[in-house]
Design an enzyme around this catalytic site. Structure first.
Site: not given
Ligand code: CIR
Length: 253
Positions: A248, A161
């Site tokens: 996140c 992201h």
């Molecule tokens: C994913 O791959 O969607 C999750 N394992 C990690 C999401 C992390 N989200 C973020 O940095 N906003």
């Protein structure tokens, strides 16, 4: 954005062991260690004066603790996203319900993809990563949901992201990992670069004069302290193992 007063987080499920990761050779994920680090994160937010609502973990969603991806909050609106990863789409239901009392809800239509982790607010601009999780239709949905803000797409190639490599520091400054996105993408805003070998630490969570920083990245911590911030470090390795980071784990308003 003024200092937030509320945070929404969601607990780490035992199924976290099956969370998504981009790593070519994923390390085993440790739900108990991730839950302990999540609990410390919640405590830090409370120490900073935030009113924290903790949604229960749902075993059906191994990535459910990464609530940032499920909504974009600004101007009293909650844009409920359509996350880029199909396994994560159902996470939005509980978040929608939790935000209904405090926000005007806007839903994304079928087709577009948007992860909140790609949305970086700096003053009146939303920089939105065009990434493996967010597409042009998702960016258009954000533009429609927040008509008073300027939306600027930023291509993200080598990170999950946009906010994996760049986060807001105060209202008008952006902390950016060197040798990732060209700093000129953030024209009109001050950019503070941190070394590429500390790129993970570019994801900070600034609340007032305090900045939460992942532990183990001394150059970043020192650079922020030198700029006058109170630096609070948090162990995050178990969260990082699932490509998660500080922002996140919460939605703030
Ligand atoms: C994913 O791959 O969607 C999750 N394992 C990690 C999401 C992390 N989200 C973020 O940095 N906003």
């Amino acid at each position: 954005m003024s200092r937030p007063r509320h945070a929404l987080v969601r607990g780490v499920p035992l199924s976290f062991g099956g969370a998504l990761t981009m790593a070519a050779k994923p390390q085993p994920l440790d739900p108990l260690r991730a839950a302990a680090q999540h609990a410390a994160y919640v405590l830090a937010l409370r120490w900073l004066g935030l009113d924290v609502t903790v949604l229960p973990a749902d075993e059906a969603f191994p990535d459910g603790c990464f609530v940032e991806d499920t909504a974009v909050l600004a101007e009293g609106v909650a844009l409920i996203t359509r996350p880029g990863a199909p396994s994560r789409r159902g996470e939005v239901a509980a978040v929608r319900e939790a935000l209904a009392a405090s926000h005007r809800l806007v839903e994304m239509t079928e087709g577009g993809l948007l992860d909140g982790g790609d949305v970086l607010r700096a003053y009146d601009t939303l920089f939105i990563g065009r990434s493996s999780r967010t597409d042009d239709a998702g960016i258009a949905a954000a533009r429609a949901a927040f008509p008073t803000l300027t939306v600027v797409p930023v291509d993200v190639a080598d990170a999950l992201h946009l906010k994996c490599i760049a986060t807001p520091l105060g209202t008008d400054t952006i902390l950016l990992a060197d040798e990732t996105v060209d700093p000129r993408a953030f024209a009109g805003h001050e950019v503070v670069l941190i070394p590429h070998d500390e790129a993970y630490a570019a994801n900070v969570l600034a609340v007032g004069h305090t900045v939460l920083v992942a532990a183990g990245f001394p150059a970043t911590a020192e650079a922020l302290a030198a700029r006058g911030y109170d630096v609070m470090t948090l162990e995050l390795d178990a969260i990082q193992a699932a490509d998660g980071s500080l922002t996140c784990l919460s939605l703030l308003w």
